[in-house]
Design a protein around this motif. Sequence first.
Motif, mmCIF file in Angstrom:
data_model
loop_
_atom_site.group_PDB
_atom_site.id
_atom_site.type_symbol
_atom_site.label_atom_id
_atom_site.label_comp_id
_atom_site.label_asym_id
_atom_site.label_seq_id
_atom_site.Cartn_x
_atom_site.Cartn_y
_atom_site.Cartn_z
ATOM 1 N N PRO A 66 0.718 -1.239 -0.131
ATOM 2 C CA PRO A 66 -0.089 0.195 -0.027
ATOM 3 C C PRO A 66 0.947 1.230 -0.042
ATOM 4 N N PHE A 67 1.835 1.193 0.886
ATOM 5 C CA PHE A 67 2.730 2.558 0.796
ATOM 6 C C PHE A 67 3.413 2.622 -0.436
ATOM 7 N N LEU A 68 4.235 1.381 -1.102
ATOM 8 C CA LEU A 68 4.651 1.748 -2.413
ATOM 9 C C LEU A 68 3.839 2.302 -3.407
ATOM 10 N N LEU A 69 2.530 1.594 -3.461
ATOM 11 C CA LEU A 69 1.683 2.265 -4.452
ATOM 12 C C LEU A 69 1.139 3.602 -4.315
ATOM 13 N N PHE A 70 0.853 4.125 -3.056
ATOM 14 C CA PHE A 70 0.685 5.523 -2.718
ATOM 15 C C PHE A 70 1.568 6.317 -3.158
ATOM 16 N N ILE A 109 -5.119 8.664 4.454
ATOM 17 C CA ILE A 109 -4.651 7.969 3.825
ATOM 18 C C ILE A 109 -3.431 7.113 4.072
ATOM 19 N N LEU A 110 -2.609 7.832 5.006
ATOM 20 C CA LEU A 110 -1.378 7.081 5.555
ATOM 21 C C LEU A 110 -1.821 6.174 6.638
ATOM 22 N N PHE A 111 -2.980 6.417 7.411
ATOM 23 C CA PHE A 111 -3.459 5.717 8.480
ATOM 24 C C PHE A 111 -3.904 4.229 7.765
ATOM 25 N N ILE A 112 -4.816 4.534 6.511
ATOM 26 C CA ILE A 112 -5.049 3.348 5.850
ATOM 27 C C ILE A 112 -4.230 2.524 5.396
ATOM 28 N N CYS A 113 -3.185 3.076 4.794
ATOM 29 C CA CYS A 113 -1.915 2.303 4.201
ATOM 30 C C CYS A 113 -1.274 1.664 5.475
ATOM 31 N N LEU A 136 -5.712 -7.110 -4.014
ATOM 32 C CA LEU A 136 -6.443 -6.370 -3.740
ATOM 33 C C LEU A 136 -5.981 -4.718 -3.727
ATOM 34 N N GLU A 137 -4.697 -4.754 -3.266
ATOM 35 C CA GLU A 137 -4.077 -3.625 -2.779
ATOM 36 C C GLU A 137 -3.386 -3.106 -4.074
ATOM 37 N N ILE A 138 -3.124 -3.816 -5.072
ATOM 38 C CA ILE A 138 -2.792 -3.485 -6.383
ATOM 39 C C ILE A 138 -3.868 -2.895 -7.152
ATOM 40 N N TYR A 139 -5.020 -3.766 -6.924
ATOM 41 C CA TYR A 139 -6.087 -3.189 -7.585
ATOM 42 C C TYR A 139 -6.587 -1.775 -7.009
ATOM 43 N N SER A 140 -6.489 -1.471 -5.876
ATOM 44 C CA SER A 140 -6.735 -0.207 -5.417
ATOM 45 C C SER A 140 -5.853 0.950 -6.108
#
Length: 186
Positions: free
Chosen positions: A53-57, A126-130, A155-159
């Motif tokens: 999640p952090f990488l994709l963000f 968003i950082l909390f969600i990640c 699913l994280e990639i899908y996001s």
Amino acid sequence: YNLLIFVVTELLEYIVFDDITAAILLIVYVLFVFISEHIKLNKFIVLLGSMTPFLLFFISLYLVQNYYRSNWIYKLNELLSYRVSLWLNYMTNYPPKMFPQVILDMNAPLDSAYMYYLIHYGYVEILFICAILSLATYKIGKNNSKNLFILFIVLEIYSFSEVSPFYSGLCYLLPLSFSMMINTGK
């Protein structure tokens, strides 16, 4: 038999439903499952997977901030159905804040859960969600639940390209992540 189901599903997703994102993610999922049959989940893989999640963000932010500086981002933008240019448009018109902001006149969809939550709810949320997604993915990998670990990463990639994985009414990624945090087992 499994290969036949995969091919039929791929054809349905790509030809009938014209959903290239789902078709690509199905390939990624099958590839991850195949690889996981030959590789044991070790600390490095679990740590790397939990950082998704952090990488994709941060990749999303990088693409938007460097949109006009690199030709390869234009090509990626085309592959992503012009999502990066949409993200740039929203980031320009509604610069992200630390906390939520009210946006009343969204004319086009803002695909990417990471960008949507950043623009609508701010950096803190968003950082909390990640962080929650990362911790849940780490916990799943640490417990050696390969299939669930792969599902979370996909699913994280899908996001990255869709908002729906973050909507609890459509997908259970966030509710499952929160439940992983309160689960008292292992």
